[in-house]
Design a protein around this motif. Sequence first.
Motif, PDB file in Angstrom:
ATOM      1  N   ARG A 233       0.856  -1.174   0.000  1.00 19.50           N
ATOM      2  CA  ARG A 233       0.000   0.000   0.000  1.00 19.50           C
ATOM      3  C   ARG A 233       0.903   1.239   0.000  1.00 19.50           C
ATOM      4  O   ARG A 233       1.658   1.463   0.943  1.00 19.50           O
ATOM      5  CB  ARG A 233      -0.929   0.034   1.210  1.00 19.50           C
ATOM      6  CG  ARG A 233      -1.875   1.257   1.226  1.00 19.50           C
ATOM      7  CD  ARG A 233      -2.818   1.206   2.416  1.00 19.50           C
ATOM      8  NE  ARG A 233      -3.698   0.066   2.356  1.00 19.50           N
ATOM      9  CZ  ARG A 233      -4.825  -0.003   1.632  1.00 19.50           C
ATOM     10  NH1 ARG A 233      -5.182   1.055   0.910  1.00 19.50           N
ATOM     11  NH2 ARG A 233      -5.565  -1.071   1.627  1.00 19.50           N
ATOM     12  N   TYR A 234       0.827   2.002  -1.095  1.00 14.14           N
ATOM     13  CA  TYR A 234       1.653   3.201  -1.214  1.00 14.14           C
ATOM     14  C   TYR A 234       1.055   4.328  -0.377  1.00 14.14           C
ATOM     15  O   TYR A 234      -0.134   4.306  -0.022  1.00 14.14           O
ATOM     16  CB  TYR A 234       1.774   3.628  -2.675  1.00 14.14           C
ATOM     17  CG  TYR A 234       2.527   2.609  -3.514  1.00 14.14           C
ATOM     18  CD1 TYR A 234       3.911   2.548  -3.467  1.00 14.14           C
ATOM     19  CD2 TYR A 234       1.834   1.720  -4.331  1.00 14.14           C
ATOM     20  CE1 TYR A 234       4.604   1.620  -4.228  1.00 14.14           C
ATOM     21  CE2 TYR A 234       2.526   0.786  -5.095  1.00 14.14           C
ATOM     22  CZ  TYR A 234       3.907   0.732  -5.038  1.00 14.14           C
ATOM     23  OH  TYR A 234       4.585  -0.192  -5.791  1.00 14.14           O
ATOM     24  N   ASP A 235       1.861   5.304  -0.068  1.00 15.49           N
ATOM     25  CA  ASP A 235       1.438   6.400   0.791  1.00 15.49           C
ATOM     26  C   ASP A 235       0.315   7.234   0.161  1.00 15.49           C
ATOM     27  O   ASP A 235      -0.422   7.929   0.876  1.00 15.49           O
ATOM     28  CB  ASP A 235       2.636   7.301   1.124  1.00 15.49           C
ATOM     29  CG  ASP A 235       3.678   6.579   1.980  1.00 15.49           C
ATOM     30  OD1 ASP A 235       3.335   5.536   2.567  1.00 15.49           O
ATOM     31  OD2 ASP A 235       4.831   7.073   2.056  1.00 15.49           O
ATOM     32  N   ASP A 236       0.205   7.190  -1.191  1.00 13.62           N
ATOM     33  CA  ASP A 236      -0.874   7.952  -1.841  1.00 13.62           C
ATOM     34  C   ASP A 236      -2.167   7.166  -1.938  1.00 13.62           C
ATOM     35  O   ASP A 236      -3.150   7.627  -2.524  1.00 13.62           O
ATOM     36  CB  ASP A 236      -0.423   8.399  -3.234  1.00 13.62           C
ATOM     37  CG  ASP A 236      -0.153   7.224  -4.172  1.00 13.62           C
ATOM     38  OD1 ASP A 236      -0.342   6.056  -3.757  1.00 13.62           O
ATOM     39  OD2 ASP A 236       0.271   7.471  -5.328  1.00 13.62           O
ATOM     40  N   GLY A 237      -2.201   5.925  -1.348  1.00 16.65           N
ATOM     41  CA  GLY A 237      -3.421   5.129  -1.315  1.00 16.65           C
ATOM     42  C   GLY A 237      -3.489   4.016  -2.335  1.00 16.65           C
ATOM     43  O   GLY A 237      -4.324   3.114  -2.203  1.00 16.65           O
TER      44      GLY A 237
END
Length: 259
Positions: A233-237
């Motif tokens: 899960r990337y920090d931008d969602g």
Amino acid sequence: PALVFDGGTAMTYTAADENGKIMGGGIGPGIEVQMDSLFEFTAALPQMTHEDIIKRVARLEDKDGKVVKKLPVFAKTAQDNIVTKVCLDISRSGQFVIEQFLHETGGSKTNESEINHSTDRVILVTGGDAPLIERLIAPDCPLIKSFPSTTASSPPKYKVEMMKHMIHHGVASVLREHVKEFEKSTSAELDTLLIGQRVAKQFPMSDQDGDHVYRGSVACVRGGSPEFPYGIRYDDGDTEDMNAVELYGMAVCLNIMHA
């Protein structure tokens, strides 16, 4: 228990107790280093090599390898002086260390029946100078003249063994132990350690910081397909599934960014 002498650039000894715990050891200059330092830091002493010592020791033996002469304690030439002192230091200091080792791991044995009960105490030599050291630290060193002991106790009896490739056996043993520890861990335990680990991946398009590297965390394991079991899960969602090789690459990428 084991006591290991390693003769190379440095001459070392290391002892381990019956539980495999390191008791300690010592480090000093090896034979070649001693030869070089005497030549470099004195004005008149001749330059000698490890091979010179081997040749001079060989003169003490007949064609069958039997020692027929002893090292002259009071040598006549500078070369013989150096050989005698180096060999005496190795022999006497080595024997002293062995006595201490035998005492601290069960005491010195004074008769054959007692020695038979102490076969687990091992004294090994390794390294490039092992053949010479093995002979010099033996309890009945044939190269150096011995004198009757002035003490009432008998000298300790022990056997010295040479193991040429000991370092390789040691590395292999450590690796085997690591494999055993790894095999004890279940997949579930390893997966749990991965959850929350930070990772990073480089994309063609730039992120909000404009550096093309998107950061994220391992959100789940075994949640996707068998080929791509690691959920990121990337920090931008955004989310993405990865295989083990890709996950490793993302961990490396993060380390490079932090370097």
